[in-house]
Design a protein around this motif. Structure first.
Motif, mmCIF file in Angstrom:
data_model
loop_
_atom_site.group_PDB
_atom_site.id
_atom_site.type_symbol
_atom_site.label_atom_id
_atom_site.label_comp_id
_atom_site.label_asym_id
_atom_site.label_seq_id
_atom_site.Cartn_x
_atom_site.Cartn_y
_atom_site.Cartn_z
ATOM 1 N N ARG A 196 0.833 -1.209 0.000
ATOM 2 C CA ARG A 196 0.000 0.000 0.000
ATOM 3 C C ARG A 196 0.865 1.255 0.000
ATOM 4 N N GLU A 197 1.985 1.216 0.714
ATOM 5 C CA GLU A 197 2.852 2.382 0.819
ATOM 6 C C GLU A 197 3.383 2.843 -0.537
ATOM 7 N N VAL A 198 3.615 1.904 -1.449
ATOM 8 C CA VAL A 198 4.164 2.284 -2.760
ATOM 9 C C VAL A 198 3.103 2.238 -3.851
ATOM 10 N N GLY A 199 1.843 1.993 -3.473
ATOM 11 C CA GLY A 199 0.766 2.000 -4.451
ATOM 12 C C GLY A 199 0.737 0.796 -5.350
ATOM 13 N N ILE A 200 1.339 -0.301 -4.920
ATOM 14 C CA ILE A 200 1.312 -1.551 -5.689
ATOM 15 C C ILE A 200 0.221 -2.455 -5.121
ATOM 16 N N ARG A 201 -0.564 -3.027 -6.007
ATOM 17 C CA ARG A 201 -1.643 -3.913 -5.594
ATOM 18 C C ARG A 201 -1.173 -5.369 -5.593
ATOM 19 N N LEU A 202 -1.957 -6.213 -4.915
ATOM 20 C CA LEU A 202 -1.614 -7.623 -4.755
ATOM 21 C C LEU A 202 -2.732 -8.518 -5.286
ATOM 22 N N LEU A 203 -2.357 -9.490 -6.085
ATOM 23 C CA LEU A 203 -3.253 -10.577 -6.465
ATOM 24 C C LEU A 203 -2.881 -11.752 -5.572
ATOM 25 N N LEU A 204 -3.764 -12.124 -4.659
ATOM 26 C CA LEU A 204 -3.447 -13.086 -3.611
ATOM 27 C C LEU A 204 -4.125 -14.429 -3.869
ATOM 28 N N SER A 205 -3.309 -15.477 -3.883
ATOM 29 C CA SER A 205 -3.798 -16.836 -4.110
ATOM 30 C C SER A 205 -4.108 -17.500 -2.775
ATOM 31 N N LEU A 206 -5.188 -18.292 -2.737
ATOM 32 C CA LEU A 206 -5.735 -18.799 -1.477
ATOM 33 C C LEU A 206 -5.373 -20.237 -1.130
ATOM 34 N N VAL A 207 -4.892 -21.005 -2.102
ATOM 35 C CA VAL A 207 -4.470 -22.379 -1.812
ATOM 36 C C VAL A 207 -3.667 -22.877 -3.007
ATOM 37 N N ASN A 208 -2.876 -23.908 -2.784
ATOM 38 C CA ASN A 208 -2.036 -24.474 -3.834
ATOM 39 C C ASN A 208 -2.577 -25.831 -4.272
ATOM 40 N N ASN A 209 -2.622 -26.056 -5.569
ATOM 41 C CA ASN A 209 -2.920 -27.398 -6.066
ATOM 42 C C ASN A 209 -1.745 -28.340 -5.799
ATOM 43 N N LEU A 210 -0.551 -27.760 -5.700
ATOM 44 C CA LEU A 210 0.671 -28.515 -5.487
ATOM 45 C C LEU A 210 0.951 -28.659 -4.002
ATOM 46 N N ASP A 211 1.982 -29.458 -3.675
ATOM 47 C CA ASP A 211 2.270 -29.744 -2.271
ATOM 48 C C ASP A 211 3.012 -28.620 -1.563
ATOM 49 N N ALA A 212 3.682 -27.753 -2.314
ATOM 50 C CA ALA A 212 4.457 -26.687 -1.687
ATOM 51 C C ALA A 212 3.563 -25.803 -0.826
ATOM 52 N N TYR A 213 4.014 -25.530 0.386
ATOM 53 C CA TYR A 213 3.257 -24.728 1.354
ATOM 54 C C TYR A 213 1.934 -25.383 1.730
ATOM 55 N N GLY A 214 1.919 -26.703 1.762
ATOM 56 C CA GLY A 214 0.752 -27.463 2.218
ATOM 57 C C GLY A 214 -0.136 -27.916 1.092
ATOM 58 N N GLY A 215 -0.836 -26.967 0.471
ATOM 59 C CA GLY A 215 -1.658 -27.276 -0.684
ATOM 60 C C GLY A 215 -2.860 -28.140 -0.358
ATOM 61 N N LYS A 216 -3.519 -28.578 -1.430
ATOM 62 C CA LYS A 216 -4.732 -29.378 -1.230
ATOM 63 C C LYS A 216 -4.416 -30.702 -0.536
ATOM 64 N N THR A 217 -3.191 -31.202 -0.709
ATOM 65 C CA THR A 217 -2.801 -32.452 -0.052
ATOM 66 C C THR A 217 -2.863 -32.320 1.462
ATOM 67 N N GLN A 218 -2.486 -31.164 1.991
ATOM 68 C CA GLN A 218 -2.524 -30.960 3.431
ATOM 69 C C GLN A 218 -3.963 -30.990 3.955
ATOM 70 N N TYR A 219 -4.882 -30.388 3.200
ATOM 71 C CA TYR A 219 -6.291 -30.427 3.609
ATOM 72 C C TYR A 219 -6.795 -31.867 3.666
ATOM 73 N N VAL A 220 -6.401 -32.662 2.685
ATOM 74 C CA VAL A 220 -6.832 -34.062 2.664
ATOM 75 C C VAL A 220 -6.245 -34.822 3.851
ATOM 76 N N LYS A 221 -4.987 -34.552 4.170
ATOM 77 C CA LYS A 221 -4.359 -35.208 5.325
ATOM 78 C C LYS A 221 -5.085 -34.842 6.619
ATOM 79 N N TRP A 222 -5.452 -33.570 6.745
ATOM 80 C CA TRP A 222 -6.177 -33.155 7.945
ATOM 81 C C TRP A 222 -7.500 -33.909 8.084
ATOM 82 N N ALA A 223 -8.235 -33.989 6.987
ATOM 83 C CA ALA A 223 -9.530 -34.678 7.037
ATOM 84 C C ALA A 223 -9.345 -36.165 7.326
ATOM 85 N N TRP A 224 -8.335 -36.741 6.732
ATOM 86 C CA TRP A 224 -8.067 -38.179 6.906
ATOM 87 C C TRP A 224 -7.657 -38.458 8.351
ATOM 88 N N THR A 225 -6.808 -37.594 8.897
ATOM 89 C CA THR A 225 -6.339 -37.760 10.275
ATOM 90 C C THR A 225 -7.484 -37.635 11.269
#
Length: 441
Positions: free
Chosen positions: A138-167
């Motif tokens: 905000r300080e430099v007037g640059i906007r952000l396009l923010l992603s909410l989850v990863n299809n891939l395993d990096a940084y958890g991703g959908k695999t982590q959600y499945v592990k949580w439900a399975w556990t």
């Protein structure tokens, strides 16, 4: 980021690397951007929300074409005080180049520096890191396009959600594609999304859903559902989640996060897709981008990962054709803008020379420029990825420090300036186009 046979992993295992060349970063900031460093959260910046008008993005009624980039690592590096200067250095450098939107991750699920530790449990220190990223942008007037989850395993991703439900004993299947159809996991994800959108920034005092610093939201990075190549499973998920997000936040734009592949039923699967496998990923560019809650389409461009035998000339021809096809769909079928939210060329290619990457960037930028001249639906492009000095161990084979090569820096700046020349400049908060373009616009 490692890519092969159409698959991608980003950011390794998310392990924090000790800061390298810290002194050089501070020196770089001071020498290059000393005049900008005095700005500190004065809350005097008047940003407007980016809106959509048919196939165009607009800000305050003016057309807005984007020369953007990816720095997915922002939140992760903002967690620790000693690595925070990297975020500021990158944003200041981007402002100096006239860049206007950065795509970054707003997720880290169950990993090192996790934002979401377990379903519904958040690390406040990491959340404050995301607050910091948004406030700095905000300080430099640059906007952000923010992603909410990863299809891939990096940084958890959908695999982590499945592990949580399975556990927890509520998961329907150990397949990571159950992320898209398991009702318990959908509840997890909806709760996560609502928490993000309604978060009150501890620095700016704004809820994320009320902050125009955020350009928009991306549902998921590169979704694929290979267990259902018909595409029905993913389509149902997109329709439900996109509609849900709009009930919580109707101010920001929303996209899916697609790579742009055409599905089995698309006539373009044989003529435009990179190779036969692309139609079997359970996705379809037009169908997935069509729901009314989706405001713009998104596409990625990785010709050297999708083709192993094409010459550079052949790959560049594909890039131009790929982009023209999706812009045509955006204008004639979807009536929405399309953004090429990742594009990159690996330096691990046999015989790689930096001039090849220059040529690739020029092709991408030229297609966007051609669209902009006609007020067309090619809304912008985002290089994968930009970094600052001292991040060598965090880099991948696509990343660059733009100002280290004068020719690449010139190409990026030229694209900023010629877009500004067409429709008038979107004035950066920290400077002006006359300074960025040396009066040549």
């Amino acid at each position: 980021m490692v890519k092969s046979a159409g698959y991608k992993m980003v950011g390794g295992n998310g392990v924090f690397f000790p800061i390298l060349g810290f002194a050089s970063i501070i020196a770089f900031i001071y020498l290059s951007f000393g005049d900008l460093l005095s700005v500190r959260y004065k809350n005097e910046i008047n940003l407007s929300f980016v809106e959509r008008n048919g196939t165009n993005f607009v800000v305050d009624g003016k057309l807005f074409y984007i020369n953007g980039w990816n720095s997915y690592w922002f939140m992760d590096h903002a967690v620790h005080v000693d690595s925070r200067p990297r975020i500021r250095a990158m944003l200041q450098a981007a402002a100096k180049m006239g860049l206007t939107v950065c795509r970054s991750w707003a997720f880290n699920d169950g990993d090192y520096n996790a934002l979401q530790i377990t379903p519904g449990q958040f690390d406040e220190n990491t959340f404050k890191a995301l607050d910091y990223v948004i406030a700095e942008a905000r300080e430099v007037g640059i906007r952000l396009l923010l992603s909410l989850v990863n299809n891939l395993d990096a940084y958890g991703g959908k695999t982590q959600y499945v592990k949580w439900a399975w556990t927890e004993g509520v998961g329907l299947s150990p397949s990571n594609d159950s992320f898209f159809y398991d009702p318990s996991i959908r509840i997890y994800f909806k709760n996560y999304v609502k928490t993000i959108l309604t978060r009150k920034n501890t620095i700016t005092g704004l809820q994320y859903r009320d902050d125009p610093t955020i350009f928009g939201w991306e549902l998921i990075n590169e979704p694929r559902c290979i267990t259902d190549p018909s595409g029905d499973t993913l389509q149902d998920w997109i329709e439900e989640l996109s509609a849900f997000i709009k009930t919580v936040d109707n101010k920001h734009l929303l996209t899916v996060g697609l790579e742009g592949f055409y599905g089995r039923k698309s006539p373009k699967r044989k003529t435009v897709n990179p190779e036969f496998w692309a139609a079997d990923m359970g996705v379809d560019f037009i169908r997935n981008s069509a729901p009314s809650a989706i405001d713009f389409a998104s596409v990625h461009i990785y010709p050297d990962q999708w083709f192993k035998r094409k010459s550079l000339k052949g790959k560049l021809k594909f890039v131009a054709d790929w982009m023209h096809s999706h812009i045509e769909d955006a204008e004639q079928v979807l009536n929405k803008p399309v953004m090429f939210t990742e594009f990159g060329l690996s330096d691990l290619n046999k015989g790689f020379d930096p001039s090849q990457r220059d040529e690739f960037y020029k092709v991408v930028f030229d297609v966007i420029y051609e669209s902009a001249k006609k007020k067309g639906g090619g809304g912008g492009s985002f290089a994968w990825q930009y970094l600052v000095e001292g991040m060598e161990e965090f880099n991948d084979d696509f990343g660059i420090v733009p100002w280290k090569r004068p020719e690449m820096y010139r190409i990026i700046n030229q694209h900023t300036c010629r877009l500004a020349k067409i429709h008038g400049a979107y004035k950066p908060v920290t400077g002006n186009m006359n300074r960025i373009c040396n009066g040549r616009w």
